[in-house]
Design an enzyme around this catalytic site. Structure first.
Site, mmCIF file in Angstrom:
data_model
loop_
_atom_site.group_PDB
_atom_site.id
_atom_site.type_symbol
_atom_site.label_atom_id
_atom_site.label_comp_id
_atom_site.label_asym_id
_atom_site.label_seq_id
_atom_site.Cartn_x
_atom_site.Cartn_y
_atom_site.Cartn_z
ATOM 1 N N ASP A 192 8.267 21.286 -30.247
ATOM 2 C CA ASP A 192 8.742 22.668 -30.254
ATOM 3 C C ASP A 192 9.459 22.989 -28.952
ATOM 4 O O ASP A 192 9.224 22.344 -27.930
ATOM 5 C CB ASP A 192 7.555 23.646 -30.399
ATOM 6 C CG ASP A 192 6.842 23.456 -31.726
ATOM 7 O OD1 ASP A 192 7.480 22.962 -32.675
ATOM 8 O OD2 ASP A 192 5.647 23.805 -31.790
HETATM 9 N N1 URA Z 1 2.302 20.410 -32.646
HETATM 10 C C1 URA Z 1 2.869 21.616 -32.410
HETATM 11 O O1 URA Z 1 2.356 22.646 -32.848
HETATM 12 N N2 URA Z 1 3.992 21.651 -31.677
HETATM 13 C C2 URA Z 1 4.573 20.556 -31.136
HETATM 14 O O2 URA Z 1 5.594 20.669 -30.439
HETATM 15 C C3 URA Z 1 3.970 19.310 -31.378
HETATM 16 C C4 URA Z 1 2.831 19.265 -32.138
#
Ligand code: URA
Length: 243
Positions: A110
């Site tokens: 993310d």
């Molecule tokens: N899980 C998440 O919620 N976000 C990420 O970036 C990676 C794993």
């Protein structure tokens, strides 16, 4: 392989541009300047060459790690934040030429997540690493909004149901590492999986600095790789993520 071809394969522009770089005296191989674009060199992995004063290594296929900083999107066409691809030098982004040029991230983190991200231009490697059948453990360091308790840890290990699948997802390992912190190991990569799992046990990942991926397989993010920095993966690194 001709020097101009070596440069072309490594993303330094069209064949004509690469020939020009050599002719104009901008290129050295293993420390020795060479201005003949057709000079032959054995393209061995890691062959060192210099283009306009910058050192490079020859790699038939590119495998690299990036320490993803917060505030970057893992997309070629980001919507709100800069793309992680802007953190890479142009030749790495242009390798291979054509529409699908350059390296691609293996899975996504993310925008606000930091840590270890792999990139490659080897389609088979990306496919294999991203396949749901490929259960390489990934370790995430989580900072939670509310204190972490043993019940939450037990639930994450036992399995929680997320809204897009009735089958529970469980952490392969989960350890409380501080009042508000835990280390979570996952072997799948569902959308927002960590955030959704933490929410499912009644807690929340902190918005700033809340999620960091520290390890893939037995490959750790090196302590000396600063946020925004990248480096080539060695054969040993690749063996560590082979799974
Ligand atoms: N899980 C998440 O919620 N976000 C990420 O970036 C990676 C794993």
């Amino acid at each position: 392989m001709q020097l101009q071809e070596i440069l072309f394969s490594q993303g330094f522009g069209t064949r004509r541009v690469c020939a020009g770089l050599v002719q104009q005296g901008y290129v050295a191989v293993a420390g020795a300047p060479c201005d003949d674009p057709t000079a032959e060199f054995e393209p061995t992995e890691g062959l060192r060459f210099t283009v306009q004063g910058t050192d490079w290594e020859y790699h038939e296929k590119a495998y690299l790690m990036l320490h993803k900083p917060a505030g970057y999107e893992c997309s070629q066409k980001p919507s709100a934040y800069p793309s992680i691809y802007t953190l890479l030098p142009a030749p790495i982004r242009q390798r291979g030429g054509g529409a699908a040029a350059g390296v691609q991230a293996v899975g996504r983190l993310d925008q606000d997540t930091t840590g270890l991200l792999l990139l490659s231009d080897d389609g088979k490697f990306i496919h294999r690493m991203s396949s749901p059948k490929h259960h390489v453990p990934k370790v995430y360091e989580v900072r939670a909004k509310h204190p972490v308790d043993d019940k939450q840890v037990a639930k994450l290990l036992a399995g929680v149901v997320l809204d897009d699948d009735p089958r529970p997802v469980r952490a392969a390992a989960c350890e409380k590492t501080g009042e508000h912190q835990l280390s979570l190991t996952l072997t799948e990569g569902k959308y927002h999986q960590v955030k959704r799992m933490i929410a499912a046990v009644g807690n929340r990942v902190e918005e700033v600095g809340g999620l960091h991926r520290s390890r893939i397989g037995s490959l750790d993010l090196p302590a000396d790789l600063k946020a925004g920095g990248w480096r080539w993966l060695t054969a040993q690194d690749l063996a560590r993520i082979a799974g």
